[in-house]
Design a protein around this motif. Sequence first.
Motif, mmCIF file in Angstrom:
data_model
loop_
_atom_site.group_PDB
_atom_site.id
_atom_site.type_symbol
_atom_site.label_atom_id
_atom_site.label_comp_id
_atom_site.label_asym_id
_atom_site.label_seq_id
_atom_site.Cartn_x
_atom_site.Cartn_y
_atom_site.Cartn_z
ATOM 1 N N ALA A 14 -8.940 93.739 99.806
ATOM 2 C CA ALA A 14 -7.762 93.244 100.518
ATOM 3 C C ALA A 14 -7.983 91.818 100.984
ATOM 4 O O ALA A 14 -7.081 90.973 100.917
ATOM 5 C CB ALA A 14 -7.452 94.151 101.716
ATOM 6 N N THR A 15 -9.219 91.507 101.434
ATOM 7 C CA THR A 15 -9.511 90.160 101.891
ATOM 8 C C THR A 15 -9.417 89.157 100.754
ATOM 9 O O THR A 15 -8.871 88.068 100.887
ATOM 10 C CB THR A 15 -10.929 90.109 102.509
ATOM 11 N N VAL A 16 -9.935 89.555 99.585
ATOM 12 C CA VAL A 16 -9.868 88.675 98.425
ATOM 13 C C VAL A 16 -8.422 88.408 98.034
ATOM 14 O O VAL A 16 -8.010 87.286 97.765
ATOM 15 C CB VAL A 16 -10.645 89.283 97.243
ATOM 16 N N ALA A 17 -7.589 89.478 98.048
ATOM 17 C CA ALA A 17 -6.183 89.319 97.681
ATOM 18 C C ALA A 17 -5.469 88.410 98.668
ATOM 19 O O ALA A 17 -4.661 87.565 98.298
ATOM 20 C CB ALA A 17 -5.504 90.686 97.610
ATOM 21 N N PHE A 18 -5.793 88.597 99.966
ATOM 22 C CA PHE A 18 -5.130 87.816 100.995
ATOM 23 C C PHE A 18 -5.500 86.346 100.887
ATOM 24 O O PHE A 18 -4.700 85.463 101.176
ATOM 25 C CB PHE A 18 -5.528 88.358 102.382
ATOM 26 N N GLY A 19 -6.742 86.082 100.440
ATOM 27 C CA GLY A 19 -7.214 84.715 100.387
ATOM 28 C C GLY A 19 -6.979 84.017 99.067
ATOM 29 O O GLY A 19 -7.502 82.928 98.861
ATOM 30 N N ALA A 20 -6.219 84.629 98.168
ATOM 31 C CA ALA A 20 -6.019 84.042 96.843
ATOM 32 C C ALA A 20 -5.144 82.806 96.928
ATOM 33 O O ALA A 20 -4.129 82.796 97.618
ATOM 34 C CB ALA A 20 -5.400 85.074 95.907
ATOM 35 N N ASN A 21 -5.532 81.752 96.221
ATOM 36 C CA ASN A 21 -4.727 80.542 96.180
ATOM 37 C C ASN A 21 -3.525 80.728 95.271
ATOM 38 O O ASN A 21 -3.551 81.520 94.324
ATOM 39 C CB ASN A 21 -5.567 79.363 95.684
ATOM 40 N N ILE A 177 0.227 72.166 97.577
ATOM 41 C CA ILE A 177 0.524 73.244 96.640
ATOM 42 C C ILE A 177 -0.756 73.662 95.928
ATOM 43 O O ILE A 177 -1.524 72.812 95.476
ATOM 44 C CB ILE A 177 1.581 72.787 95.620
ATOM 45 N N GLY A 178 -0.974 74.967 95.855
ATOM 46 C CA GLY A 178 -2.165 75.491 95.210
ATOM 47 C C GLY A 178 -3.184 76.043 96.183
ATOM 48 O O GLY A 178 -4.283 76.425 95.790
ATOM 49 N N THR A 179 -2.831 76.094 97.462
ATOM 50 C CA THR A 179 -3.704 76.678 98.474
ATOM 51 C C THR A 179 -3.227 78.089 98.806
ATOM 52 O O THR A 179 -2.268 78.595 98.228
ATOM 53 C CB THR A 179 -3.719 75.805 99.734
ATOM 54 N N ASP A 180 -3.899 78.730 99.734
ATOM 55 C CA ASP A 180 -3.586 80.107 100.108
ATOM 56 C C ASP A 180 -2.229 80.170 100.825
ATOM 57 O O ASP A 180 -2.077 79.578 101.893
ATOM 58 C CB ASP A 180 -4.689 80.644 101.021
#
Length: 579
Positions: A14-21, A177-180
């Motif tokens: 979940a943390t990885v998904a939340f932090g995806a750019n 653009i392109g950040t989390d």
Amino acid sequence: MKTGLVILALLMAATVAFGANFAPTVMKISASDMIPYNFDGKTLEIPVTVTGTPAAALFTVFTKDKANQIVAVKNGYLGWHFVNKIDTCVYMGSLQQLDIGKSVLKWEGKDNDGKLVPAGEYTYYIYGYDNVNQKKAVNRYCFMDRYNQVKVVTHKEDGTPKSNPQLYFSDLTKMTIGTDPNDSTLVEKTTTDLWGHHLVLDPNDYNYFYFWCPDQESVVERIAKLQWVPNGPVVLQTDWGNEGFSKFTVANMLKIANWNMADIEQVQDYIIMATHDNTSFEPTNIIAYISMEDGVFDHEVDMSDRWYSKEDAEKGGQASGGPTQIVKKHDYLMLSRFNACYREMINPLAEDDADFIMWGNGNGDYVGDHNFAADSPRPWVCNDYNVAPYAYVTGADENLFSSFGCYDMGAVSFGLIAPDGTGIGYFAFAGETANIKIGTVYVDYGSPFDGIYTDNTSTGGEGETTGIWYVAHDSIKGTITSNPVAVEETAPSSFAVAQNSPNPFNPSTTLNFTLPEAGVVSVDVYNSAGQKVTTIADGYLGAGNHSAVWDASGFSAGVYFCTVKSGAYAKTIKMTLLK
């Protein structure tokens, strides 16, 4: 113990998904630059390849190199269309759905009246956008609305392209653009006690910007030069203008009515301001030119012959319809206002007044029109903030297609205007509803982030209603000609991956590769231990030359390896990141 490990794994996922750019799937439309045709009434078939996402596509044909023969032409119902020294549309097709892969667009060689077009050379355009996939969240903490306009920044001060474009908003926030999308700390804001709205960056140094901040008490227009202080108060540049301000009075201006009575842009040596007073029954429609170097007011151009209508006020509308919104493309300015039907494109630096207006679009073509319904109490009144469409935010792509948000027109997202001002129609993103919608802006410079950036205040997208959202888009142009055309080069016969450039690099580098045939392509980056650290491209691409940009701002210095793979083809190159 196993249960605990499972929960830990789920939390990590979940943390990885939340932090995806944010990493969009970019649409790419390709067709031949030169298409031979005899203009004999037979069907012309144009092969088109679409990669990335499906495309709702519009095919149009324009005159080519005839601009000097088209001088101050006003035509259409109610004289809605004015064109001047710009090539114009001769044919406009209907919306067609193009799936990923190869398709064919057809043209019978006829104009919009069904007559055969004379032989010669014509420019064709294909405008496409994704109407199949739901909007994708770009940033949930920035927003656009009728007051909060957007400036798109795609290049650095020296003219080189940014690896990640940025959006600057009138409320003095900016996003990369392109950040989390879910990280609020990535939104940068500066603050000011000045009352006002609308900004434009100093093209020589993005640490400074110009800000519209009128003096309401003395009815004086002001533009301030300010230093952008990240997450802190601005610094007024008192060595510019009159202690930091450019001040001037507009004739017949009674008061500054509200926040969206003006907008500013920068063109070469000038800050250009468009403004009007919709409380006045006198003409107050102007664009003013202010020296960017010293803040001195230079001159103004009266726009009232097009933007002011005493008759509209007498019929229950307003006398002044703008202009108050400016969109800049290639040093041209597109002018509009959210509650008026009229919009136009000008060449603000034209040496001859006759070349100033390039096109104008008013009531009569039903795209952006006001009071066109048969039972309207104010038939064809243009300046009227009591009726739809409410066109809050306007944008334009590299080929000068412009679009505007159109609230209160049902389940549609935007109205589209052709490069010569021809109204094309209203169109909808996937999942659109009749709820409020604000507008569209474009990133369109060959980057991994090209597309439409829009609001999501309707219930489309992922069920969220806040922030900035993405829809894939592309437009191309080419030539249809009856003249002999050289045989095109065949598709590349080999798979090739060039060394990244620059190398070594900091923080971004470009990878160029060639595909002998269309297919799914992945571009993955590995560290020196052989662990994959990121994927910078993953999707379907056509045969030919392509590029991908890796922004390694968040990575440590060292040696990395990039593998480009498509089907049975694969090649790895070595890259060096410096810090």
